[in-house]
Design an enzyme around this catalytic site. Structure first.
Site, PDB file in Angstrom:
ATOM      1  N   GLY A 112       0.803  -1.140   0.005  1.00 36.49           N
ATOM      2  CA  GLY A 112      -0.004   0.091  -0.014  1.00 36.49           C
ATOM      3  C   GLY A 112       0.958   1.428   0.125  1.00 36.49           C
ATOM      4  N   THR A 115       4.175  -1.901  12.045  1.00 40.08           N
ATOM      5  CA  THR A 115       3.352  -0.470  12.149  1.00 40.08           C
ATOM      6  C   THR A 115       2.152  -0.608  11.647  1.00 40.08           C
ATOM      7  OG1 THR A 115       4.252   0.164  10.113  1.00 40.08           O
ATOM      8  CG2 THR A 115       5.635   0.801  11.902  1.00 40.08           C
ATOM      9  N   ARG A 161      -1.004  -3.391  12.315  1.00 38.98           N
ATOM     10  CA  ARG A 161      -2.272  -3.656  13.225  1.00 38.98           C
ATOM     11  C   ARG A 161      -1.691  -4.762  13.932  1.00 38.98           C
ATOM     12  NH1 ARG A 161      -3.774   0.583  12.676  1.00 38.98           N
ATOM     13  NH2 ARG A 161      -5.860   1.278  12.226  1.00 38.98           N
ATOM     14  N   GLU A 192      -4.424  -2.071  23.149  1.00 40.45           N
ATOM     15  CA  GLU A 192      -3.751  -0.867  23.482  1.00 40.45           C
ATOM     16  C   GLU A 192      -4.557   0.059  24.509  1.00 40.45           C
ATOM     17  OE1 GLU A 192      -2.952   0.884  19.476  1.00 40.45           O
ATOM     18  OE2 GLU A 192      -1.814  -0.706  18.709  1.00 40.45           O
ATOM     19  N   HIS A 206       1.922   3.402  19.259  1.00 42.60           N
ATOM     20  CA  HIS A 206       1.165   3.400  17.999  1.00 42.60           C
ATOM     21  C   HIS A 206       1.300   5.107  17.642  1.00 42.60           C
ATOM     22  CE1 HIS A 206      -2.883   2.135  15.974  1.00 42.60           C
ATOM     23  NE2 HIS A 206      -1.991   2.826  15.174  1.00 42.60           N
ATOM     24  N   ALA A 213       3.154   5.818  14.689  1.00 41.01           N
ATOM     25  CA  ALA A 213       4.143   5.813  13.293  1.00 41.01           C
ATOM     26  C   ALA A 213       3.491   6.804  12.525  1.00 41.01           C
ATOM     27  CB  ALA A 213       3.946   4.484  12.515  1.00 41.01           C
TER      28      ALA A 213
END
Length: 327
Positions: A152, A231, A233, A262, A281, A283
């Site tokens: 992606g 980075t 899930r 989380e 989390h 990134a």
């Protein structure tokens, strides 16, 4: 006058997005739902909302059914696995994300994790803070092989950065051959990627197919010197299997920006494992990425309210009359 709920934690009353939406005749309410979010609290926040700019809170079918007026959800980011998009569609709610909005931020962060892992930067800084002076050697990225799971926007942005460090890049992906346009990337099957990569970096979406993709078999296939970078899930990785693989030396370590739960719970198997470093989390969280997500998210919300969403992820589910909601 549509009532807009804003739960993304970095958006604030009176900021540019707030003013933008209010100038167009909408009312706004800010309710940050960061951290651990009880379903009851989430449902209460959505009561009376016509549209929402949302962060990572889990929007289950039950929560959505109780949101009597909700017509539009816009995720101020890329991943939308926390939203039951099928249930939303059945209820007549359009769900949008912002594809590629933080690709550059994620790509740079990925290189940061690669460098930190290769040179053991967190270990060194932590040891110095405790009074030690470690001199353990690290590795250079030049000449190493990076394996990308997914192709992606973020993964594509990683490619030139990694190549600038002299890395060879492999990728395994389900995109058609015609879309594999980068001749400098070697597209291979997952077994080959796992066997050859010195660093395996996860950039694929969380789906039922990818859930737990990296488990015991995957770690057995990797080099004992390999490092996992995630980075994307947390649930793509079997955390118990990862902890065991690092603890027993099947792989060298892992740098994780995302985890299944989380914030990271105190009893997580990832805690206390030498070689596993967990981040919070972050990134996609840069000033530039946040500004872009805020602006694009507000525009997408207005477009969706007008019946013209640009990035809807559940349009096929919207056929037929909306399901009845209960609250």
């Amino acid at each position: 006058m549509p009532h807009i709920l804003i739960t993304t934690d970095y958006l604030r009353p009176g900021d540019e997005v707030d003013r933008y939406l209010r100038m167009r005749g909408h009312t706004t309410v800010h309710t940050s739902l960061a951290g651990v979010r009880a379903p009851e609290r989430i449902a209460e926040a959505y009561a009376g909302a016509d549209a929402a700019l949302v962060g990572h809170e889990p929007l289950t079918a039950d929560v959505l059914r109780r949101a009597q007026q909700l017509r539009v959800i816009v995720r101020t980011g890329v991943g939308y696995d926390a939203i039951d998009v099928a249930a939303a569609g059945e209820l007549g709610i359009t769900v949008s994300n912002l594809p590629g909005i933080n690709a550059n931020a994620v790509a740079e962060y990925t290189l940061g994790l690669l460098l930190a892992s290769a040179r053991r930067l967190v270990h060194s800084a932590s040891a110095v803070a405790q009074g030690a002076w470690p001199r353990r050697h690290g590795r250079e990225l030049r000449g190493a092989t990076l394996g990308l799971l997914g192709y992606g926007a973020a993964a594509r942005a990683v490619v030139p950065l990694a190549q600038a460090f002299g890395m060879r890049v492999l990728c395994t992906t389900g995109v058609p051959n015609a879309e594999q346009a980068d001749a400098t990337v070697h597209f291979v099957g997952l077994p080959e990627l796992l066997a050859e990569a010195d660093y395996v970096s996860v950039h694929t979406a969380l789906t039922e197919r990818s859930r737990g993709l990296l488990g015991p078999a995957a770690f057995r296939a990797m080099k004992p010197t390999a490092v996992l970078i995630n980075t994307a899930r947390g649930a793509i990785v079997d955390e118990q299997a990862l902890a065991e693989a690092v603890r027993t030396g099947q792989i060298a370590g892992a740098a994780l920006d995302v985890t299944v739960q989380e914030p990271l719970p105190s009893d997580s198997p990832l805690r206390g494992v030498d070689g596993i470093v967990v981040y919070s989390h972050m990134a996609g969280q840069t000033d530039q990425a946040r500004a872009a997500a805020a602006s694009e998210g507000a525009d997408e919300l207005l477009a969706a309210l007008a019946g013209r969403p640009r990035f809807a992820v559940n349009t096929p589910h919207l056929a037929g009359p909306p399901a009845k909601r209960t609250g």
